[in-house]
Write an enzyme that holds these catalytic residues in place. Sequence first.
Site, short mmCIF file in Angstrom:
data_model
loop_
_atom_site.label_atom_id
_atom_site.label_comp_id
_atom_site.label_asym_id
_atom_site.label_seq_id
_atom_site.Cartn_x
_atom_site.Cartn_y
_atom_site.Cartn_z
N LEU A 198 24.91 -32.17 11.16
CA LEU A 198 24.60 -32.02 10.00
C LEU A 198 23.43 -30.89 10.06
CD1 LEU A 198 24.58 -35.70 8.80
CD2 LEU A 198 26.39 -34.24 8.84
N GLY A 253 26.10 -25.75 8.14
CA GLY A 253 27.34 -26.46 8.63
C GLY A 253 26.96 -27.80 8.65
N ASN A 304 23.67 -14.54 20.31
CA ASN A 304 24.78 -15.20 18.85
C ASN A 304 24.62 -14.07 18.23
OD1 ASN A 304 25.47 -16.87 17.51
ND2 ASN A 304 24.32 -18.71 16.97
N ARG A 329 29.70 -24.69 1.67
CA ARG A 329 30.74 -25.00 2.25
C ARG A 329 31.02 -26.57 1.39
NH1 ARG A 329 31.31 -23.96 8.31
NH2 ARG A 329 29.76 -22.68 8.53
N GLY A 348 20.47 -33.85 10.27
CA GLY A 348 20.77 -35.16 10.96
C GLY A 348 19.39 -35.51 11.49
N GLU A 349 18.27 -34.80 11.99
CA GLU A 349 17.06 -34.70 13.06
C GLU A 349 15.62 -34.78 12.26
OE1 GLU A 349 16.90 -31.46 15.92
OE2 GLU A 349 19.15 -31.44 16.20
N ASN A 350 16.33 -35.35 10.88
CA ASN A 350 15.23 -34.34 10.27
C ASN A 350 15.11 -35.27 8.58
OD1 ASN A 350 12.86 -32.65 11.24
ND2 ASN A 350 14.81 -31.05 11.30
N MET A 396 19.33 -28.43 1.81
CA MET A 396 18.66 -30.47 2.04
C MET A 396 17.31 -30.37 0.91
SD MET A 396 20.13 -33.19 2.05
CE MET A 396 22.11 -33.18 2.18
N ARG A 397 16.56 -29.81 2.26
CA ARG A 397 14.62 -30.43 1.66
C ARG A 397 14.59 -30.39 0.41
NH1 ARG A 397 12.63 -27.01 6.57
NH2 ARG A 397 14.24 -25.70 6.16
N LYS A 404 20.63 -13.36 16.99
CA LYS A 404 19.71 -14.65 17.17
C LYS A 404 20.29 -14.90 18.93
CE LYS A 404 19.21 -18.69 16.29
NZ LYS A 404 19.92 -20.01 15.48
#
Length: 394
Positions: A203, A206, A7, A235, A327-329, A278-279, A14
């Site tokens: 989520l 991006g 990537n 964004r 979304g996962e956390n 977010m954290r 990556k």
Amino acid sequence: MNILVLNCGSSSAKFAVLDPQTGLEHLTGIAQRIGSPEASLDWNHGGTKHSKPLHGADHGQALREAVALLRALGLEESLGGVGHRVVHGGSLFSASTLITPEVVAQVQACIPLGPLHNPPNLLGIALAGELLPHLPQVAVFDTAFHQTMPPRAYLYPVPLEWLEQHAVRRYGFHGTSHRYVSAKAQEMLNLAANEGCILTAHLGNGCSATAVKNGQSVDTTMGLTPLEGLVMGTRSGSVDPALIGHMTRATGLSADAVLDLLNKKSGLLGLSGLSNDMRALEQAADQGHQRAQIALEVFCYVLARQLAGLVVGLGRLDALVFTGGIGENSVLIRQKVLHLLGFLGLELDDQANAQAVRGRAGRITHSLRPQALVVPTKEELMIAADTALLVQAS
Ligand code: AMP
């Protein structure tokens, strides 16, 4: 057979060597801050993290180091192909494809649509071809999954000539993730690949959400570019397009400069004035930071509003899937969003919600139809699986 997944972005690359069948990752790594004095190669092998300074290396030097590394680890012989994440495939690609000179030319033709992403993606393809010339290469497009959207979802209400003359339409992104987690949700619901009305919310830094009906994307929140739709880390997501003209007149900035601010200084970062992470925002909001609290409110409200809108394209809702780092956390964000969407019949199971973190999948509602699920995304695995399939078929 293993696959090298690449990537390649503007300042980072990556990479991962993994088994497309088991998902076992033999090596994962990233070349970061490419082109700067702080450039480094960081990798994880056998559960141990390593790092090496690259001292201003360019993409070519960084990838040469990465290939030297996988050679030194004895992984080169196991490779059957290279899978590349390619961001914009325009309307030209509705599935992953083996890379040929013609495909390269088509990805080049999509550069006006993805000016920031397609050039480094193409550089990655060229470098992998140079460094590993014996291996077939495959392009996996972020946009491909959304090519099934009907005109009513992909057309902007602008002069229709803009579509033909300038390719102006909605394309959608994060397709590999939406495809993977919607298929996982079908499995979890005991549905066949061509069944089900599923919303997927990716989520991360991006963010985008997609309506997946009977296994196909029928609508999504991102558009011509990844700027449209949900509130994201930096964004803005959807805003009144007249805002750009207003801000150029009010500040004297160019339209490009305002657009840059909408991409890089808006969203959670712009609202909170604190962070795009977010954290950090959850912690600050908890300690009474008002702008962090507002940022979370707007993030969740816009997300819920756009998810509800996407249900129109489905006609019915079987499941809402959360994925991506947030979304996962984030127990809190899922709780707030499901609270806002309670009218759809989604009843949060607090205990299950608290447990579905750090890679754990599961249902987080008491309700069964519709239900909310957490499904960790595996974009690298999807790229490796597509690559292996195309290499074997060829
Ligand atoms: P991604 O781009 O998918 O890596 O996601 C990055 C986002 O996930 C960042 O905003 C992180 O703060 C967020 N994230 C990761 N772990 C957590 C967590 N435990 N709680 C809340 N947000 C998280």
